[in-house]
Design a protein around this motif. Structure first.
Motif, mmCIF file in Angstrom:
data_model
loop_
_atom_site.group_PDB
_atom_site.id
_atom_site.type_symbol
_atom_site.label_atom_id
_atom_site.label_comp_id
_atom_site.label_asym_id
_atom_site.label_seq_id
_atom_site.Cartn_x
_atom_site.Cartn_y
_atom_site.Cartn_z
ATOM 1 N N ASP A 345 0.865 -1.174 0.000
ATOM 2 C CA ASP A 345 0.000 0.000 0.000
ATOM 3 C C ASP A 345 0.903 1.226 0.000
ATOM 4 N N ARG A 346 1.065 1.839 -1.175
ATOM 5 C CA ARG A 346 1.976 2.977 -1.303
ATOM 6 C C ARG A 346 1.452 4.225 -0.590
ATOM 7 N N THR A 347 0.187 4.227 -0.190
ATOM 8 C CA THR A 347 -0.337 5.385 0.538
ATOM 9 C C THR A 347 0.035 5.341 2.018
ATOM 10 N N ASP A 348 0.644 4.261 2.503
ATOM 11 C CA ASP A 348 1.053 4.184 3.904
ATOM 12 C C ASP A 348 2.054 5.278 4.261
ATOM 13 N N ASP A 349 2.878 5.665 3.282
ATOM 14 C CA ASP A 349 3.918 6.664 3.533
ATOM 15 C C ASP A 349 3.477 8.077 3.174
ATOM 16 N N ASP A 350 2.223 8.242 2.738
ATOM 17 C CA ASP A 350 1.747 9.568 2.346
ATOM 18 C C ASP A 350 0.272 9.689 2.710
ATOM 19 N N ASP A 351 -0.007 10.386 3.803
ATOM 20 C CA ASP A 351 -1.380 10.519 4.277
ATOM 21 C C ASP A 351 -2.224 11.436 3.400
ATOM 22 N N THR A 352 -1.588 12.171 2.467
ATOM 23 C CA THR A 352 -2.340 13.107 1.622
ATOM 24 C C THR A 352 -2.993 12.415 0.433
ATOM 25 N N ILE A 353 -2.606 11.153 0.140
ATOM 26 C CA ILE A 353 -3.151 10.431 -1.010
ATOM 27 C C ILE A 353 -4.346 9.598 -0.566
ATOM 28 N N THR A 354 -5.473 9.792 -1.214
ATOM 29 C CA THR A 354 -6.655 8.964 -0.971
ATOM 30 C C THR A 354 -7.134 8.421 -2.307
ATOM 31 N N LEU A 355 -7.135 7.113 -2.418
ATOM 32 C CA LEU A 355 -7.537 6.450 -3.658
ATOM 33 C C LEU A 355 -8.520 5.336 -3.333
ATOM 34 N N PRO A 356 -9.456 5.053 -4.242
ATOM 35 C CA PRO A 356 -10.402 3.954 -3.991
ATOM 36 C C PRO A 356 -9.724 2.596 -3.936
ATOM 37 N N SER A 357 -8.621 2.419 -4.669
ATOM 38 C CA SER A 357 -7.915 1.130 -4.686
ATOM 39 C C SER A 357 -6.405 1.377 -4.582
ATOM 40 N N PRO A 358 -5.907 1.684 -3.380
ATOM 41 C CA PRO A 358 -4.486 2.021 -3.251
ATOM 42 C C PRO A 358 -3.565 0.814 -3.152
ATOM 43 N N VAL A 359 -4.151 -0.381 -2.961
ATOM 44 C CA VAL A 359 -3.340 -1.574 -2.690
ATOM 45 C C VAL A 359 -2.933 -2.258 -3.981
ATOM 46 N N SER A 360 -1.665 -2.636 -4.061
ATOM 47 C CA SER A 360 -1.174 -3.447 -5.173
ATOM 48 C C SER A 360 -0.492 -4.688 -4.595
ATOM 49 N N ARG A 361 -0.144 -5.605 -5.476
ATOM 50 C CA ARG A 361 0.519 -6.841 -5.045
ATOM 51 C C ARG A 361 1.820 -7.031 -5.810
ATOM 52 N N LEU A 362 2.813 -7.587 -5.115
ATOM 53 C CA LEU A 362 4.120 -7.851 -5.705
ATOM 54 C C LEU A 362 4.262 -9.343 -5.962
ATOM 55 N N TYR A 363 4.601 -9.684 -7.213
ATOM 56 C CA TYR A 363 4.803 -11.076 -7.608
ATOM 57 C C TYR A 363 6.238 -11.236 -8.094
ATOM 58 N N GLY A 364 6.954 -12.158 -7.481
ATOM 59 C CA GLY A 364 8.350 -12.356 -7.834
ATOM 60 C C GLY A 364 8.569 -13.559 -8.731
ATOM 61 N N TYR A 365 9.370 -13.366 -9.781
ATOM 62 C CA TYR A 365 9.772 -14.416 -10.707
ATOM 63 C C TYR A 365 11.296 -14.380 -10.819
ATOM 64 N N SER A 366 11.830 -15.292 -11.556
ATOM 65 C CA SER A 366 13.281 -15.320 -11.740
ATOM 66 C C SER A 366 13.736 -14.060 -12.482
ATOM 67 N N GLY A 367 14.410 -13.170 -11.770
ATOM 68 C CA GLY A 367 14.969 -11.980 -12.387
ATOM 69 C C GLY A 367 14.031 -10.811 -12.549
ATOM 70 N N VAL A 368 12.764 -10.943 -12.135
ATOM 71 C CA VAL A 368 11.811 -9.851 -12.358
ATOM 72 C C VAL A 368 10.727 -9.865 -11.283
ATOM 73 N N ILE A 369 10.275 -8.669 -10.888
ATOM 74 C CA ILE A 369 9.165 -8.502 -9.947
ATOM 75 C C ILE A 369 8.106 -7.643 -10.618
ATOM 76 N N LEU A 370 6.848 -8.087 -10.547
ATOM 77 C CA LEU A 370 5.738 -7.337 -11.112
ATOM 78 C C LEU A 370 4.899 -6.749 -9.987
ATOM 79 N N GLU A 371 4.578 -5.469 -10.101
ATOM 80 C CA GLU A 371 3.623 -4.842 -9.191
ATOM 81 C C GLU A 371 2.305 -4.723 -9.932
ATOM 82 N N VAL A 372 1.239 -5.275 -9.343
ATOM 83 C CA VAL A 372 -0.038 -5.438 -10.044
ATOM 84 C C VAL A 372 -1.149 -4.786 -9.228
ATOM 85 N N ASN A 373 -2.015 -4.025 -9.887
ATOM 86 C CA ASN A 373 -3.142 -3.417 -9.182
ATOM 87 C C ASN A 373 -4.347 -4.348 -9.179
#
Length: 384
Positions: A345-373
């Motif tokens: 949740d990137r809004t944890d570090d910024d209280d000024t941001i309010t979004l309906p869907s602030p949470v994303s997920r991190l998926y790790g693969y060999s050599g690459v990480i995807l951040e997905v909404n």
């Protein structure tokens, strides 16, 4: 007192401070300094397909700006409510004022300034057209010669639309990408991700050579020479991910002196080793509207390259930022289900941001990480 908005019409090129081909990131950055002229800016997009569909900026009351869905470049400019005095408009064409002070712009003024054109319900010229209707754009041209009576001469122009000029292949559709033009030169047209190796950057520019950036080889000095100075140099302070390492203390110490080169205008971050000053990680940003990082970075049009079938395969398979996470995950790991994800949740570090869907997920693969909404759109790709 309201500031007067003085704009010039440039058929096929732009209106006033807006230039066709400019990036969404650059235009929104410019608008931050023009709040006295545009106090209300509304961003419209399809939340479920924000990485693939056009974005519209409504600058009340005068402008609508349409940006292309993939590269996010300014495709169409619409100027409306010409008589609205909030703020008042002075409209120029070449060296002449054709409308000012809230006076209506009428048909005869257009024909005097622009000359004759083909018959139809609108006055259409290469790269610009004038509509007498307030409704949605009517793309069809109706045949027949227009009337020339006094009522026709005094018809009021409701909207002015500027687009790129038609090509030899026909009219430029509203959903097409912008035809490369000088304002785009220097922007990244494609960023080919080669997992475990690095990226290859292609640019919008005449006779431009691709730029290869290799993990563990390209230095900070190389980046300064090839990409220019970064927008910002940021020294790494966040070591929270080290807790997931098998050797957290060793991993934290290894990265303690590292620093980032942030290229906001290219949509890329580079993590540089504080010991060797070589690239350790590359982060590419999709600039998806509605995500916490929207407008922090220009969109980087990345493509994930798979393994070629053989050494002579010049067209290896690729996935693009327009593809959904499920397809990309299968592409990266066809025999396995998606890996376990971590919640961010990137809004944890910024209280000024309010979004309906602030949470994303991190998926790790060999050599690459995807951040997905939550809409299965990949908002960042991290290569290491």
């Amino acid at each position: 007192m309201l500031s007067t908005l003085e704009v010039d019409i440039r058929p096929g090129s732009g209106i006033g401070m807006f230039e066709l081909g400019s990036s969404l990131w650059a235009v929104l950055t410019m608008l931050r300094s023009l709040q006295h002229l545009f106090p209300q800016v509304e961003v419209k997009f399809d939340a479920e397909n924000a990485s693939t569909t056009p974005v519209i900026l409504h600058l009340r009351p005068h402008f609508d700006l349409l940006f292309s869905g993939y590269h996010q470049h300014l495709h169409t400019i619409c100027l409306r409510k010409i008589t609205d005095l909030h703020p008042p408009i002075i409209l120029r064409y070449k060296d002449s004022v054709i409308c000012s002070g809230g006076d209506p712009l009428v048909k005869v003024q257009i024909t005097r300034a622009f000359g004759p054109t083909y018959p139809g319900d609108e006055l259409r010229y290469p790269g610009v057209w004038f509509s007498f209707e307030d409704d949605a754009i009517n793309e069809s041209l109706k045949g027949g010669m227009p009337h020339t009576g006094p009522d026709q001469r005094s018809k009021e122009v409701k909207r002015i639309i500027v687009t790129q000029k038609e090509t030899q292949s026909g009219e430029h559709d509203a959903l097409d990408e912008v035809i490369p033009c000088p304002v785009m030169f220097g922007d990244i047209s494609r960023a080919i991700i080669k997992i475990h190796h690095g990226i290859v950057l292609h640019f919008f520019a005449p006779s431009s050579s691709p730029l290869h950036i290799c993990l563990g080889e390209t230095t900070a000095q190389d980046l300064n020479i090839d990409l220019g100075p970064p927008s910002r140099v940021y020294y790494k302070e966040d070591g929270r991910m080290a807790i997931h390492s098998p050797n957290p203390q060793l991993d934290e110490d290894s990265y303690s002196n590292d620093y980032f080169y942030n290229y906001f205008h290219h949509g890329i971050d580079f993590l540089i080793s504080g010991q060797t000053h070589r690239v350790r990680k590359i982060i590419l940003h999709s600039n998806v509207p509605g995500s916490p990082l929207f407008q922090h970075y220009k969109r980087c049009p990345w493509e994930l390259e798979g393994r070629p079938e053989d050494d002579e395969d010049d067209t290896p398979p690729r996935m693009r930022l327009s593809d959904k996470f499920e397809a990309i995950s299968h592409f990266l790991s066809p025999r396995d289900p998606p890996p376990q994800s971590m919640v961010l949740d990137r809004t944890d570090d910024d209280d000024t941001i309010t979004l309906p869907s602030p949470v994303s997920r991190l998926y790790g693969y060999s050599g690459v990480i995807l951040e997905v909404n939550e809409a299965s759109q990949v908002v960042t790709v991290t290569l290491f």
